[in-house]
Motif scaffolding. Structure first.
Motif, mmCIF file in Angstrom:
data_model
loop_
_atom_site.group_PDB
_atom_site.id
_atom_site.type_symbol
_atom_site.label_atom_id
_atom_site.label_comp_id
_atom_site.label_asym_id
_atom_site.label_seq_id
_atom_site.Cartn_x
_atom_site.Cartn_y
_atom_site.Cartn_z
ATOM 1 N N PHE A 1 9.312 3.667 11.759
ATOM 2 C CA PHE A 1 9.014 3.704 13.191
ATOM 3 C C PHE A 1 7.559 4.023 13.515
ATOM 4 O O PHE A 1 7.198 4.111 14.687
ATOM 5 N N GLY A 2 6.710 4.176 12.498
ATOM 6 C CA GLY A 2 5.286 4.383 12.748
ATOM 7 C C GLY A 2 4.979 5.630 13.543
ATOM 8 O O GLY A 2 4.053 5.643 14.367
ATOM 9 N N MET A 3 5.716 6.697 13.311
ATOM 10 C CA MET A 3 5.574 7.916 14.115
ATOM 11 C C MET A 3 4.182 8.531 13.978
ATOM 12 O O MET A 3 3.684 8.723 12.873
ATOM 13 N N ARG A 4 3.597 8.848 15.125
ATOM 14 C CA ARG A 4 2.338 9.602 15.164
ATOM 15 C C ARG A 4 2.508 10.949 15.858
ATOM 16 O O ARG A 4 1.661 11.817 15.754
ATOM 17 N N HIS A 5 3.629 11.077 16.598
ATOM 18 C CA HIS A 5 3.916 12.334 17.296
ATOM 19 C C HIS A 5 5.430 12.444 17.435
ATOM 20 O O HIS A 5 6.114 11.442 17.684
ATOM 21 N N LEU A 6 5.944 13.660 17.268
ATOM 22 C CA LEU A 6 7.373 13.904 17.342
ATOM 23 C C LEU A 6 7.659 14.888 18.467
ATOM 24 O O LEU A 6 7.052 15.956 18.530
ATOM 25 N N VAL A 7 8.582 14.529 19.358
ATOM 26 C CA VAL A 7 8.987 15.389 20.473
ATOM 27 C C VAL A 7 10.466 15.711 20.298
ATOM 28 O O VAL A 7 11.295 14.806 20.174
ATOM 29 N N LEU A 8 10.798 17.001 20.303
ATOM 30 C CA LEU A 8 12.168 17.435 20.065
ATOM 31 C C LEU A 8 12.588 18.487 21.077
ATOM 32 O O LEU A 8 11.748 19.184 21.654
ATOM 33 N N GLY A 9 13.905 18.617 21.250
ATOM 34 C CA GLY A 9 14.450 19.703 22.042
ATOM 35 C C GLY A 9 14.397 21.010 21.278
ATOM 36 O O GLY A 9 14.265 21.040 20.047
ATOM 37 N N TYR A 10 14.547 22.102 21.993
ATOM 38 C CA TYR A 10 14.372 23.445 21.437
ATOM 39 C C TYR A 10 15.363 23.770 20.321
ATOM 40 O O TYR A 10 15.088 24.615 19.460
ATOM 41 N N ASP A 11 16.545 23.118 20.317
ATOM 42 C CA ASP A 11 17.609 23.491 19.378
ATOM 43 C C ASP A 11 17.843 22.433 18.321
ATOM 44 O O ASP A 11 18.903 22.396 17.694
ATOM 45 N N HIS A 12 16.848 21.568 18.118
ATOM 46 C CA HIS A 12 17.066 20.429 17.228
ATOM 47 C C HIS A 12 17.070 20.863 15.767
ATOM 48 O O HIS A 12 16.178 21.559 15.310
#
Length: 296
Positions: free
Chosen positions: A102-113
């Motif tokens: 997916f070519g990730m350059r930034h990861l955004v997650l929820g607090y409980d992931h």
């Protein structure tokens, strides 16, 4: 492959907590000039790793995709959750899936992931992986209501107990189901209350308790009020569950069309009536109660 800001998860319900993550994802993507990509897992991971504990779902795959797209992300990617995927540790999942595919350059997650095999990857590990592999990590705080975090589990409990008001507040919209209109036996038409019969949804879909409800029905760009019998039809000797909706102020045929039913208010239990006349009289009262419930 275009570089991307990514979030990943089950996103069951696409509730207000998920919406906060998606808003942050699109903000980060715009700021960095990359695509925003929501990766959603299907089936629910528990269906694979612990089927007996798998929950009924707030949103089936097609419903979830539409809600994620409506949140404004550039791409929605459905990632099949398999035993092979479940065996990947957080480092392998990050490198082999998020970075390579997916070519990730930034990861955004929820607090409980929780991340990777057995949800063993935590935020600290992800930040270390990001520092070595060159991607950033953002963690979005919980969205709270009355002091408790909004979650899919919380909403499932509300829906299962028929608490439509709290479910709507936590989802940010009314709880709904999508289905295709099937041809019924035409009994409603014979008593002056024609109905559309919506095919039973996937058994994994969570429904509120059976009963008679005031509903909104969305078809294409139009919205109609109505009342729905959800469950058996004991007066006619039918024990199987069905979704049978009488639409107000509508004439036409919807056979084969896809519609979305939104639960608005529960009016009463499913009942057995001694005669068709008694049923018709109750349906008239139900219709008035439903219309009253649907007033702005």
């Amino acid at each position: 492959m275009r570089p991307a800001a990514v979030t990943v998860g089950s996103f069951d319900g696409v509730h207000r907590g998920h919406q906060a993550v998606l808003a942050e994802l699109t903000r980060v993507a715009r700021a960095q000039g990359v695509d925003s990509v929501a990766i959603t897992l299907d089936p629910h991971p528990l269906e694979v790793v612990n089927p007996s504990a798998a929950p009924r779902l707030l949103t089936l795959a097609d419903e979830k995709r539409d809600l994620l797209e409506a949140a404004g992300v550039d791409r929605v990617e459905l990632l099949p959750f398999t035993q092979d995927l479940a065996r990947l540790g957080p480092e392998e999942f990050t490198h082999e899936v998020l970075l390579a595919r997916f070519g990730m350059r930034h990861l955004v997650l929820g607090y409980d992931h929780g991340f990777g095999r057995g949800r063993s990857g935590d935020v600290d590990l992800l930040r270390r992986l990001g520092a070595s592999a060159g991607f950033g990590v953002d963690v979005v705080d919980a969205v709270r209501d009355r002091g408790q975090p909004v979650s899919s589990t919380l909403i499932r409990v509300a829906v299962a107990h028929g608490d439509l008001v709290d479910a709507e507040r936590w989802l940010g919209r009314r709880y709904s189901v999508r289905g295709v209109v099937a041809r019924g036996a035409g009994r409603g038409r014979t008593i002056g209350v024609p109905t559309i019969n919506v095919a039973s949804p996937d058994a994994r879909k969570l429904l509120p308790p059976d009963g008679v409800y005031a509903v909104r029905v969305v078809w294409r760009d139009a919205r109609y009020g109505g009342m729905m019998n959800q469950g058996p039809r004991p007066t006619f000797g039918i024990t199987e569950r069905a979704l049978e909706v009488h639409l107000f102020d509508f004439e036409g045929e919807l056979y084969g069309e896809s519609v979305t039913i939104e639960w608005v208010r529960r009016l009463r239990d499913v009942q057995t009536f001694p005669s068709r006349d008694a049923l018709v009289e109750q349906l008239a009262r139900d219709a008035q109660a439903a219309r009253d419930s649907l007033k702005p």
